[in-house]
Design a protein around this motif. Structure first.
Motif: not given
Length: 392
Positions: A171-172, A174-175, A177-181, A183, A215, A236
């Motif tokens: 879901s994330c 494109d970011r 550094d998002d911690p969702q990646n 998870r 990324t 991204s």
């Protein structure tokens, strides 16, 4: 007086630069060590028939959404694996299996429907089990995943199904550094372990789409599903190695000189403050020009950008060309590859407050598609520069 002589053509053209599609595909094929599924959904993001181009450039399989899209790919003479991943339970799975189309499955109901079609056709279904990692749209929810794997293992033993893939979507990505990646990566690893514990084996895993591949947050799996990136779009915004693949041009159908105070289009949102020249182009929001870009968009003609003025109409837009009186039939570039200063798809997305994907997939059927395979010298130099920069 308006110049209303008939134009040589009233047809806008969407030029598909197949050389750029191939160059982008080759870049991803190199980045993924050849583990590249080319995603050609929505008529290849509005680009039309490019399957053979992407396969020649290094893609090894094709991904689409519906069975109907998969059958069109097969009808185009494509003989590599083709995956369809978004179908209702009553889709024409029998035709898909007869055409050797792989099917993504996200529920026991869907799995059973595919299994029934396999029994009817006598062809064992190749399925990819799809797990939801947190997007709450397609994919099996976490609390049903184990049961889906168990059911799939049973049908494997019965001989109607073979699980050839396990897939998810981030879901994330494109970011980066998002911690969702992190998870979602852990959830996917757990889903793969669950599938193996339920007796499934020998399947390929695939998690990364364009952003996750660029990324690197979706690395470490057997396939990469690349769609937008093939067509020069980097969600991204972290790489300049990709080449734009579309140019949209339109002929001038009429031009006129107007005096200061003249209003343009519905509502007179735009009123000229000087004597100027206007040119009319035969395309509008019915052809995919986003109406939200009214009063912000620009086009390119005679070596410079000119503003599109007034509200966009369904079939036409008006360009303020200043002191230049354009000729009927003269070509205006609505967007292009940016090599000559023309607006790009990214510019149009920004003016409309949307994403590039929506611009390229929204160009309507009234616009003629023209495929070109050979880059001009400027494009070739820019492509070389981008690749050198990417390697640096």
């Amino acid at each position: 007086m308006p110049n209303t002589a008939p134009a040589t053509s009233t047809t806008a053209e969407l030029i598909v630069h197949d050389d750029a599609v191939r160059a982008n595909t080759a870049w991803f094929a190199d980045r993924t060590a050849g583990r590249l599924m080319a995603v050609l959904k929505a008529d290849a993001f509005g680009h039309g028939s490019v399957a053979h181009s992407v396969l020649a450039a290094g893609a090894t399989s094709i991904g689409v959404t519906s069975v109907a899209e998969a059958l069109r790919v097969r009808a185009d003479g494509v003989d590599v694996p083709v995956l369809s991943w978004l179908n209702p339970v009553d889709a024409d799975f029998a035709s898909a299996l007869s055409a050797d189309v792989d099917l993504a499955v996200s529920s026991i109901e869907l799995l059973n429907a595919v299994s029934r079609a396999a029994a009817q056709t006598g062809r064992r279904a190749r399925v990819h089990l799809h797990v939801d990692l947190g997007m709450s749209r397609d994919g099996a929810p976490q609390d049903t995943w184990s049961a889906l794997c168990t059911a799939a293992a049973l049908l494997e033993r019965l001989g109607t199904v073979r699980v050839v893939g396990v897939m998810g979507h981030m879901s994330c990505a494109d970011r980066p550094d998002d911690p969702q990646n992190v998870r979602e990566g852990l959830l996917f690893a757990n889903a793969v372990r669950t599938a193996r514990r339920r007796g499934l084996s020998g399947f390929v895993t695939h998690l990364a789409a364009t952003a996750a591949t660029i990324t690197g947050v979706g690395s470490g799996h057997g396939l990469h599903r690349i769609g937008a990136g093939l067509f020069g779009i980097d969600p991204s915004s972290t790489s300049d190695a990709l080449m734009p693949t579309l140019s949209l041009t339109a002929p001038v159908v009429s031009s006129r000189t107007v005096l200061a105070g003249a209003g343009i289009g519905y509502g007179h949102d735009h009123v000229v403050d000087r004597t100027t020249n206007l040119a009319l182009l035969p395309l509008g929001y019915a052809d995919g020009l986003p109406r939200a870009a009214s009063e912000r968009a620009e086009v390119h003609v005679r070596g410079r950008r000119r503003p599109v003025v007034g509200r966009f109409s369904m079939d036409m837009v008006v360009v303020d060309t200043g002191d230049d009186r354009l000729h009927h039939g003269e070509t205006v570039t609505v967007f292009g590859r940016g090599t000559a200063g023309e607006p790009t798809v990214a510019d149009w997305a920004r003016w409309a407050g949307t994403i590039e994907h929506e611009i390229v997939t929204g160009i309507g059927s009234r616009v003629a598609r023209v495929h070109r395979s050979v880059p001009d010298s400027t494009d070739a130099r820019n492509a070389s520069s981008r690749k050198d920069h990417a390697r640096a």
